[in-house]
Structures are given as C-alpha cells and as structure tokens.
Design a protein around this motif. Sequence first.
Motif, PDB file in Angstrom:
ATOM      1  N   HIS A  72      -0.153  12.887 -20.219  1.00  0.00           N
ATOM      2  CA  HIS A  72       1.190  12.723 -19.656  1.00  0.00           C
ATOM      3  C   HIS A  72       2.190  13.737 -20.222  1.00  0.00           C
ATOM      4  CE1 HIS A  72      -0.483   9.084 -18.023  1.00  0.00           C
ATOM      5  NE2 HIS A  72      -0.720   8.608 -19.226  1.00  0.00           N
ATOM      6  N   LEU A  73       1.678  14.826 -20.815  1.00  0.00           N
ATOM      7  CA  LEU A  73       2.577  15.829 -21.387  1.00  0.00           C
ATOM      8  C   LEU A  73       3.124  16.785 -20.341  1.00  0.00           C
ATOM      9  CD1 LEU A  73       0.795  16.829 -24.729  1.00  0.00           C
ATOM     10  CD2 LEU A  73       2.709  15.255 -24.407  1.00  0.00           C
ATOM     11  N   TYR A  74       2.481  16.843 -19.191  1.00  0.00           N
ATOM     12  CA  TYR A  74       2.858  17.834 -18.190  1.00  0.00           C
ATOM     13  C   TYR A  74       3.462  17.151 -16.961  1.00  0.00           C
ATOM     14  CZ  TYR A  74      -0.068  20.513 -21.334  1.00  0.00           C
ATOM     15  OH  TYR A  74      -0.610  21.090 -22.456  1.00  0.00           O
ATOM     16  N   GLU A  75       3.816  17.969 -15.966  1.00  0.00           N
ATOM     17  CA  GLU A  75       4.599  17.452 -14.843  1.00  0.00           C
ATOM     18  C   GLU A  75       3.761  16.662 -13.850  1.00  0.00           C
ATOM     19  OE1 GLU A  75       3.147  21.584 -13.849  1.00  0.00           O
ATOM     20  OE2 GLU A  75       4.011  20.540 -15.567  1.00  0.00           O
ATOM     21  N   ARG A  76       2.446  16.682 -13.969  1.00  0.00           N
ATOM     22  CA  ARG A  76       1.576  15.963 -13.036  1.00  0.00           C
ATOM     23  C   ARG A  76       0.934  14.758 -13.715  1.00  0.00           C
ATOM     24  NH1 ARG A  76       0.872  18.974  -8.299  1.00  0.00           N
ATOM     25  NH2 ARG A  76       2.504  20.556  -8.320  1.00  0.00           N
ATOM     26  N   ASP A  77       0.651  13.754 -12.903  1.00  0.00           N
ATOM     27  CA  ASP A  77      -0.001  12.556 -13.425  1.00  0.00           C
ATOM     28  C   ASP A  77      -1.498  12.825 -13.531  1.00  0.00           C
ATOM     29  OD1 ASP A  77      -0.482  10.019 -14.287  1.00  0.00           O
ATOM     30  OD2 ASP A  77      -0.439   9.112 -12.296  1.00  0.00           O
ATOM     31  N   VAL A  78      -2.051  12.651 -14.727  1.00  0.00           N
ATOM     32  CA  VAL A  78      -3.458  12.971 -14.984  1.00  0.00           C
ATOM     33  C   VAL A  78      -4.143  11.774 -15.622  1.00  0.00           C
ATOM     34  CG1 VAL A  78      -5.051  14.470 -16.249  1.00  0.00           C
ATOM     35  CG2 VAL A  78      -2.950  15.420 -15.292  1.00  0.00           C
ATOM     36  N   LYS A  79      -5.363  11.515 -15.194  1.00  0.00           N
ATOM     37  CA  LYS A  79      -6.218  10.505 -15.814  1.00  0.00           C
ATOM     38  C   LYS A  79      -7.469  11.191 -16.325  1.00  0.00           C
ATOM     39  CE  LYS A  79      -7.763   6.407 -16.938  1.00  0.00           C
ATOM     40  NZ  LYS A  79      -7.142   5.661 -18.051  1.00  0.00           N
ATOM     41  N   VAL A  80      -7.724  11.084 -17.636  1.00  0.00           N
ATOM     42  CA  VAL A  80      -8.891  11.710 -18.252  1.00  0.00           C
ATOM     43  C   VAL A  80      -9.963  10.648 -18.488  1.00  0.00           C
ATOM     44  CG1 VAL A  80      -9.775  12.950 -20.266  1.00  0.00           C
ATOM     45  CG2 VAL A  80      -7.508  13.499 -19.356  1.00  0.00           C
ATOM     46  N   VAL A  81     -11.160  10.896 -17.953  1.00  0.00           N
ATOM     47  CA  VAL A  81     -12.305   9.986 -18.120  1.00  0.00           C
ATOM     48  C   VAL A  81     -13.365  10.724 -18.933  1.00  0.00           C
ATOM     49  CG1 VAL A  81     -14.048   8.594 -16.966  1.00  0.00           C
ATOM     50  CG2 VAL A  81     -11.803   8.901 -15.908  1.00  0.00           C
ATOM     51  N   ILE A  82     -13.741  10.162 -20.102  1.00  0.00           N
ATOM     52  CA  ILE A  82     -14.632  10.860 -21.026  1.00  0.00           C
ATOM     53  C   ILE A  82     -15.970  10.128 -21.147  1.00  0.00           C
ATOM     54  CG2 ILE A  82     -14.912  11.676 -23.406  1.00  0.00           C
ATOM     55  CD1 ILE A  82     -11.858  11.785 -23.599  1.00  0.00           C
ATOM     56  N   ALA A  83     -17.059  10.888 -21.084  1.00  0.00           N
ATOM     57  CA  ALA A  83     -18.409  10.348 -21.278  1.00  0.00           C
ATOM     58  C   ALA A  83     -19.141  11.242 -22.274  1.00  0.00           C
ATOM     59  CB  ALA A  83     -19.166  10.281 -19.958  1.00  0.00           C
ATOM     60  N   THR A  84     -20.059  10.651 -23.049  1.00  0.00           N
ATOM     61  CA  THR A  84     -20.797  11.387 -24.074  1.00  0.00           C
ATOM     62  C   THR A  84     -22.291  11.186 -23.869  1.00  0.00           C
ATOM     63  OG1 THR A  84     -18.998  11.055 -25.661  1.00  0.00           O
ATOM     64  CG2 THR A  84     -21.130  11.699 -26.561  1.00  0.00           C
TER      65      THR A  84
ATOM     66  N   GLY B 130       0.814  -1.212   0.000  1.00  0.00           N
ATOM     67  CA  GLY B 130       0.000   0.000   0.000  1.00  0.00           C
ATOM     68  C   GLY B 130       0.845   1.258   0.000  1.00  0.00           C
ATOM     69  N   CYS B 131       2.068   1.180   0.550  1.00  0.00           N
ATOM     70  CA  CYS B 131       2.939   2.357   0.582  1.00  0.00           C
ATOM     71  C   CYS B 131       3.424   2.768  -0.795  1.00  0.00           C
ATOM     72  CB  CYS B 131       4.154   2.078   1.467  1.00  0.00           C
ATOM     73  SG  CYS B 131       3.734   1.943   3.221  1.00  0.00           S
ATOM     74  N   SER B 132       3.286   1.865  -1.790  1.00  0.00           N
ATOM     75  CA  SER B 132       3.783   2.160  -3.137  1.00  0.00           C
ATOM     76  C   SER B 132       2.791   2.938  -3.979  1.00  0.00           C
ATOM     77  CB  SER B 132       4.137   0.852  -3.855  1.00  0.00           C
ATOM     78  OG  SER B 132       2.963   0.087  -4.079  1.00  0.00           O
ATOM     79  N   ARG B 133       1.610   3.246  -3.435  1.00  0.00           N
ATOM     80  CA  ARG B 133       0.615   3.992  -4.196  1.00  0.00           C
ATOM     81  C   ARG B 133       1.129   5.395  -4.506  1.00  0.00           C
ATOM     82  NH1 ARG B 133      -5.106   3.850  -1.429  1.00  0.00           N
ATOM     83  NH2 ARG B 133      -5.526   5.075  -3.295  1.00  0.00           N
ATOM     84  N   GLN B 134       0.947   5.824  -5.730  1.00  0.00           N
ATOM     85  CA  GLN B 134       1.439   7.128  -6.163  1.00  0.00           C
ATOM     86  C   GLN B 134       0.546   8.243  -5.627  1.00  0.00           C
ATOM     87  OE1 GLN B 134       1.852   7.278 -10.375  1.00  0.00           O
ATOM     88  NE2 GLN B 134       3.414   5.697 -10.442  1.00  0.00           N
ATOM     89  N   GLN B 135       1.198   9.359  -5.273  1.00  0.00           N
ATOM     90  CA  GLN B 135       0.493  10.550  -4.830  1.00  0.00           C
ATOM     91  C   GLN B 135       0.478  11.564  -5.975  1.00  0.00           C
ATOM     92  OE1 GLN B 135      -0.956  10.516  -1.748  1.00  0.00           O
ATOM     93  NE2 GLN B 135      -0.213   8.416  -1.658  1.00  0.00           N
ATOM     94  N   ASP B 136      -0.132  12.710  -5.705  1.00  0.00           N
ATOM     95  CA  ASP B 136      -0.144  13.803  -6.679  1.00  0.00           C
ATOM     96  C   ASP B 136      -0.793  13.374  -7.998  1.00  0.00           C
ATOM     97  OD1 ASP B 136       0.287  16.414  -7.208  1.00  0.00           O
ATOM     98  OD2 ASP B 136       2.317  16.157  -7.972  1.00  0.00           O
ATOM     99  N   HIS B 137      -1.882  12.693  -7.922  1.00  0.00           N
ATOM    100  CA  HIS B 137      -2.591  12.202  -9.111  1.00  0.00           C
ATOM    101  C   HIS B 137      -3.940  12.919  -9.216  1.00  0.00           C
ATOM    102  CE1 HIS B 137      -4.136   9.302 -12.078  1.00  0.00           C
ATOM    103  NE2 HIS B 137      -5.261   9.387 -11.395  1.00  0.00           N
ATOM    104  N   PHE B 138      -4.285  13.345 -10.432  1.00  0.00           N
ATOM    105  CA  PHE B 138      -5.546  14.045 -10.651  1.00  0.00           C
ATOM    106  C   PHE B 138      -6.398  13.276 -11.658  1.00  0.00           C
ATOM    107  CE2 PHE B 138      -2.638  17.654  -9.638  1.00  0.00           C
ATOM    108  CZ  PHE B 138      -3.225  18.022  -8.443  1.00  0.00           C
ATOM    109  N   THR B 139      -7.685  13.205 -11.385  1.00  0.00           N
ATOM    110  CA  THR B 139      -8.641  12.619 -12.324  1.00  0.00           C
ATOM    111  C   THR B 139      -9.552  13.725 -12.859  1.00  0.00           C
ATOM    112  OG1 THR B 139      -8.647  10.499 -11.158  1.00  0.00           O
ATOM    113  CG2 THR B 139     -10.481  10.939 -12.651  1.00  0.00           C
ATOM    114  N   ILE B 140      -9.589  13.857 -14.169  1.00  0.00           N
ATOM    115  CA  ILE B 140     -10.409  14.879 -14.830  1.00  0.00           C
ATOM    116  C   ILE B 140     -11.551  14.193 -15.553  1.00  0.00           C
ATOM    117  CG2 ILE B 140     -10.440  16.692 -16.582  1.00  0.00           C
ATOM    118  CD1 ILE B 140      -7.479  17.171 -15.990  1.00  0.00           C
ATOM    119  N   GLY B 141     -12.777  14.502 -15.158  1.00  0.00           N
ATOM    120  CA  GLY B 141     -13.959  13.956 -15.824  1.00  0.00           C
ATOM    121  C   GLY B 141     -14.416  14.885 -16.936  1.00  0.00           C
TER     122      GLY B 141
END
Length: 512
Positions: free
Chosen positions: A50-62, A17-28
């Motif tokens: 992944h182009l910028y200095e922060r880890d980002v996850k983009v979730v897209i819905a239509t 559990g200590c290996s979980r990454q911090q500083d992660h953002f999810t954008i809906g």
Amino acid sequence: MRHIFFIATLLLLLLTGCSRQQDHFTIGVSQCAGGAWRNKVNMEMLAAQHLYERDVKVVIATSNDDTEHQIRQIDSLVSTGIDLLVVAPNEAGPIAKATARVMAQKIPVICFDRKVDNDTYTAFIGCDNVEAGRAIAVNAVDVARGMLTGGYKPYILEVTALMSSTPAQERHKGFAEVIDSHPELEYRCIESDWSSEQTCRIVTDEIKSGHVPDIVFCHNDGMATGAYKAVVETGTEGRVHIMGIDGMPGEGLDYVQFGHQLASYVYPTGGDKIIRLALDILTGKPYQRENKLQGILVVKENAWPIATTTTELLRQVEDLVTIQDKLEGYFGLYNTQRKVIVGGVVAIVLLVVAVLLSLRAYLQMRRTVRERQHMNEEQTLFMTNPNGRTLRQTFTTPAEEMPAPRSQDAIFAETLNKAIRKRLSDPNLKMDELGEEVGLSRVQLYRRVKSITGLTPVELLRQMRLQQAYMLLTTTNKTVQEIAYEVGFGTPGYFSKCFKQQYGKYPMQLRT
C-alpha cells in the motif's frame, strides 16, 4: 408477491456489486526456499503493498527447494488469476518452461535474485552475484597474502551452492576470476547444495584428509554455519577462516561479530523495489529489464553498525505489516457499513413485501399451531415410560459430566507447544514450517503468538530452547556443545551468547 421479492433481492445485489473497487492488481510470488533472507524479502513486499498509488495484493508461496513443487506452485498461482508473477527459480532450466507458459498467457514475469536460463521473463531484479564473488575473493586474497611466509602456499577452498542455479554460477565466476589471477595461492572448488549439512560433510572430509584449507568461501551464511561446525568438531577453529554471503541479523552479521566468520557480504533484499518494478510494468510505465541491487562487504570492523541498522529496519518493516493488517480490517469494516446503508434502502422495499407475506403467514400459523399441539400430546405419551422417566433422558448426558470448556488460546498454546517440542532440535526450523504445523500463515502465527505470550515466534522458540538447555545442563552430564546442538542451536558460540542474555551467566558457569 414472489416476483416482487425476487426483484427487490436482485436490486440489492446490483447495488452492492457496484461498490467493488477497480484498478486492483494481484501479484503472485513463488519463492524457491525459506530462510531468514527470503523471509525479509517477503516482509518487505507485504509492507510495500500500500506504499504506492495502486491497490496491490501480494500472495506468497514457498516451494522449499523442490523444483517440481515450484512448477506446480507457479501453475496454481496463475490459475487464481494473478496479474504478474514474481519468481526466484530453484533451478534455472526447469523453471524456464514454467515461466514460458506464464508469458504465453500475457502475464508478466519478474525474476528476482535468480534467473531462468532463457529470455522467458519480463525483467530481473537482484544483487550482482558476480560482484559479490569478486568482493569476497579480494578480501580472501588480502588475508592469504599474510600467510605467504617461508614458501608456504595458502589453500583456498570454495564450496559452491547448487550450480544449476544462476546465483551459484555467477558467485563462482566472480570469485574464480580473482583467485585464478593469483598463482601463488592454491585453489579448489567443490559443489554443494545450499545446505549447511552437506557443506559440513565436505569441509570435514577435506580437513580429515590432511589437506586443511586456510580459507573456506561458502555461497551463503547458512552453508558457512556448516563449515564452522566442521572446524569446531575437527579442532581446527582459529586456523580455518570462513567467509559467506547474505549478511542477515542473527546469521552472517552476528557470526562475523562473534568471530565465527571472517567476512560476509550483505546481499540486498529490495522487496519494496520489486513491488515498484511490478507496478511500473503493470501500469505501462518505463522500466529497466535488468535491475542490479548494490551489496556491501562485512568484516569485523563494520559488522556492528550494519547489524544495528539492519535489525532496526527489519523491526520497522514488521511493524508496518502489522499496521497494514489492521488498516485492511478497518477498510473492510468501512465497506461493510457502506453496503449496510445501501441494503437499508432496499430493506424498506423488502419490508413492504414482508408485511404482505406476514398476513398470509399468520393465517397459516394458526392452523399449524393447532396441528402441532395435537402431535405434541401424542409424542409425550410415547416418550414417557411408566416410571415417569422420559426416554429422552436415557440418551442425555448430565451437565456435571460434560468436560469443562477450554479457551481457544489454551488449545492453540498446547498445539504450538507440541509442534515446537517435536522440532526443537532442528536448527533449520522455519516459521513458515511451524505455521503449517498449527494451520496458520507466517503473519497469522506472528500475531497470535505475540498476542498470547508477548513474544514473537522466533523469541518464543529461542526461549523454549534455552529452557530445555537449562534443564539438560542441570540434570545431565552432556557437554555444552552436545546440548547446544540438541536444542537446535547451529553453533555453541551463539548458544552461549543467547544463554548469557537469558540467564545472566554462561552455560559452564551454571555447573560450577
């Protein structure tokens, strides 16, 4: 012993559990609709993760032009724990209530392309729709002036999109401001609903009424295809000039080159800029609340270089998304291996515990084996009939009667073929909808089809349409125009161009 085993297992869970990454953002992301333009935005946002200095996850819905669905969609995205919402509102008023709920939960909201009708958003990014309307209007006036001969008053028809959306309101505002300053022109505005079908009906009715417009301005290139279909079917092609907005490859840019449209307006997507703005907001950096993207008017003289550049950029974005998908897989493997190493340390402790438990189990196993031998003897007597045939064989299907195994690729190809055949005649068929038919996302569908056929889903769809058209051309007496619409092409001209590229001759040459 049980206590030792429990403590060792708990240690393993804590270490991993200590290996979980911090500083992660999810954008809906809540898209109001599909289509080529919005698919391009989606691909750019996915590529920018992944182009910028922060880890980002983009979730897209239509939401597919369904306001109530989009409201539920926004609430669902928020319930998954997103850090920021990006929304293109289908309707400004109703979606404002949903964004207000999001803001009340301290979640930032970015409106892109379209706005809500109040201040319940953090920032806006999109094209200047007023300027887009003005640019098209100036071009329309220049064309109309060439028709001012013999007292003739050129007629300009504007077919708007749904006026409850801010882009339609702003495009109409910019267009009307310019046209109203020219009383020598006749001008009329009719509201539509963003669809090519409704636009086709409006333009057809206007032409059949005897009031033939000289110029038709549609609020996007999809609507412009409906206007072009109307002028073809009413025999006024060449007399009625059509203008639109979006300027996408395969749509407006191609239509201008073919002569189906007199002009279009490149409506910038800016998916990477959306992610940059989102990160600035999330990380507390300075940002502008209103962010306008610059578009460009497309006419026949500049359509080809713009189309070539845009197509190449789109291909590079798709390649970047594919590379990122592979990198995510490699990073996942790396994290797994790291956890395995940590687990190995704990495994040594567990091994000691296991040795002690094994000694105890060995003694129990000897007693259990003797009991099972006795039970097996009784079971054999019960399961065997006097003829020597076991009762179990009565319920067993011989191997030679079992169906031959089929590969997963073969099953997927058959399912995809049926899905495409069912929607082949639909010119508005979107890859997201096709993916839903076969249970895959758009990106998963792209990778699966590419790996099996070597083609993208769009290329495969076009090839199947052309194959069906070839069959109809050689086996029926239907016209080229009828066949083009039947196999899902929006215009006969675009169908003929694609047919020539595929088979080396135009459809009419096939029948000579």
